[in-house]
Design a protein around this motif. Structure first.
Motif, PDB file in Angstrom:
ATOM      1  N   MET A 185      44.694  48.622  38.820  1.00  0.00           N
ATOM      2  CA  MET A 185      45.712  47.599  38.946  1.00  0.00           C
ATOM      3  C   MET A 185      46.017  47.401  40.420  1.00  0.00           C
ATOM      4  O   MET A 185      45.744  48.261  41.241  1.00  0.00           O
ATOM      5  CB  MET A 185      46.948  48.021  38.171  1.00  0.00           C
ATOM      6  N   SER A 186      46.631  46.329  40.783  1.00  0.00           N
ATOM      7  CA  SER A 186      46.992  46.022  42.155  1.00  0.00           C
ATOM      8  C   SER A 186      47.922  47.091  42.702  1.00  0.00           C
ATOM      9  O   SER A 186      48.588  47.784  41.948  1.00  0.00           O
ATOM     10  CB  SER A 186      47.678  44.662  42.210  1.00  0.00           C
TER      11      SER A 186
ATOM     12  N   ASP B 139      43.661  40.508  39.328  1.00  0.00           N
ATOM     13  CA  ASP B 139      42.568  41.227  38.684  1.00  0.00           C
ATOM     14  C   ASP B 139      41.912  40.330  37.643  1.00  0.00           C
ATOM     15  O   ASP B 139      42.605  39.589  36.941  1.00  0.00           O
ATOM     16  CB  ASP B 139      43.078  42.495  37.989  1.00  0.00           C
TER      17      ASP B 139
ATOM     18  N   TRP C  45      46.765  38.875  36.394  1.00  0.00           N
ATOM     19  CA  TRP C  45      45.476  38.979  35.718  1.00  0.00           C
ATOM     20  C   TRP C  45      44.932  37.602  35.362  1.00  0.00           C
ATOM     21  O   TRP C  45      45.687  36.700  35.010  1.00  0.00           O
ATOM     22  CB  TRP C  45      45.586  39.735  34.402  1.00  0.00           C
TER      23      TRP C  45
ATOM     24  N   LEU D 100      39.918  40.520  34.227  1.00  0.00           N
ATOM     25  CA  LEU D 100      39.747  41.494  33.158  1.00  0.00           C
ATOM     26  C   LEU D 100      39.158  40.843  31.912  1.00  0.00           C
ATOM     27  O   LEU D 100      39.422  39.672  31.629  1.00  0.00           O
ATOM     28  CB  LEU D 100      41.108  42.096  32.770  1.00  0.00           C
TER      29      LEU D 100
ATOM     30  N   ARG E 132      45.009  48.109  29.396  1.00  0.00           N
ATOM     31  CA  ARG E 132      46.081  48.210  30.398  1.00  0.00           C
ATOM     32  C   ARG E 132      47.443  48.040  29.769  1.00  0.00           C
ATOM     33  O   ARG E 132      48.399  48.688  30.162  1.00  0.00           O
ATOM     34  CB  ARG E 132      45.881  47.203  31.509  1.00  0.00           C
TER      35      ARG E 132
ATOM     36  N   ALA F  73      34.902  40.158  39.274  1.00  0.00           N
ATOM     37  CA  ALA F  73      36.022  41.102  39.248  1.00  0.00           C
ATOM     38  C   ALA F  73      36.062  42.038  40.448  1.00  0.00           C
ATOM     39  O   ALA F  73      37.138  42.456  40.867  1.00  0.00           O
ATOM     40  CB  ALA F  73      35.993  41.915  37.954  1.00  0.00           C
ATOM     41  N   ASP F  74      34.911  42.350  41.003  1.00  0.00           N
ATOM     42  CA  ASP F  74      34.907  43.293  42.128  1.00  0.00           C
ATOM     43  C   ASP F  74      34.916  42.596  43.486  1.00  0.00           C
ATOM     44  O   ASP F  74      34.757  43.237  44.517  1.00  0.00           O
ATOM     45  CB  ASP F  74      33.712  44.241  42.017  1.00  0.00           C
TER      46      ASP F  74
ATOM     47  N   SER G 213      52.012  47.802  41.052  1.00  0.00           N
ATOM     48  CA  SER G 213      51.794  47.526  39.632  1.00  0.00           C
ATOM     49  C   SER G 213      53.031  46.911  39.010  1.00  0.00           C
ATOM     50  O   SER G 213      54.115  47.475  39.094  1.00  0.00           O
ATOM     51  CB  SER G 213      51.433  48.811  38.894  1.00  0.00           C
TER      52      SER G 213
END
Length: 151
Positions: free
Chosen positions: A1-2, A137, A117, A139, A147, A129-130, A5
Motif C-alpha cells: 500500500m502507499s 496502486d 486504487w 490492483l 487488502r 502496477a509496478d 495507508s
C-alpha cells in the motif's frame, strides 16, 4: 500500500468496466468484498462521463441483456454507488501511457481524483502496477479484496 495507508473508510478507488460488470451482473466472488464495502459506504468509488459512457456502451452489447438483467437498472445501480468526478478544468495529471488507449481514461481519472486504487482485470492495465511514479496502486479484484480483509 502507499506510504500513508488510508483507513478503509477513507479509501477511494476507480473500478474498470469489467470489474463493475462482475460486481453487478455476474456476482463474481472476487468482487464481493468490494461490492459489500461500497454498499456499506466503506469505500468511495469515482466515475466520470467517459467511464460511465463506456459502461453504458458495453451494456448495449449483444451479450446483454442476459436473463433477468435490465441494462438501465444495472447502469443506475452503479451510478448511485459512485461519486461523479468534476470535469477537468486544467491539465490532466501526468500518468504513464497504457498500451490500450481505451483504458487511459481510468488511469487519468484515478490520478485526477486522488484515488488510492485502480481496480482492473485488464492485463494492459495490471502490467502497469509496478510503474514508478503512479500516485495510486493498480490492483486486481483479488488483490483489492485481500487488502480489504486486512485488519
Amino acid at each position: 500500500m502507499s506510504p500513508s495507508s488510508p483507513t478503509p473508510q477513507s479509501l477511494s478507488l476507480i473500478l474498470d468496466t469489467n470489474v463493475v460488470l462482475d460486481m453487478l451482473i455476474f456476482d463474481d466472488p472476487l468482487t464481493r468484498a468490494l461490492s459489500e464495502a461500497l454498499s456499506a459506504d466503506q469505500l468511495t468509488a469515482w466515475a466520470d462521463r467517459d467511464t460511465l459512457g463506456e459502461l453504458e456502451r458495453v451494456l448495449t452489447f449483444r451479450d446483454f441483456p442476459r436473463a433477468g438483467v435490465n441494462r438501465h437498472e444495472v447502469f443506475e445501480r452503479y451510478r448511485a454507488r459512485v461519486r461523479l468526478a468534476p470535469e477537468p478544468t486544467g491539465p490532466v495529471p501526468e500518468v504513464p501511457r497504457c498500451r490500450d488507449r481505451s483504458d487511459q481514461k481510468f488511469l487519468e481519472l484515478a490520478a485526477r481524483t486522488g484515488a488510492h486504487w485502480l481496480v482492473s482485470k485488464d492485463r494492459q492495465v495490471l502490467c502497469m502496477a509496478d510503474r514508478r511514479g503512479l500516485p495510486f496502486d493498480i490492483l486486481s479484484p483479488r488483490q483489492a479484496s485481500q487488502r480489504l480483509a486486512r485488519p
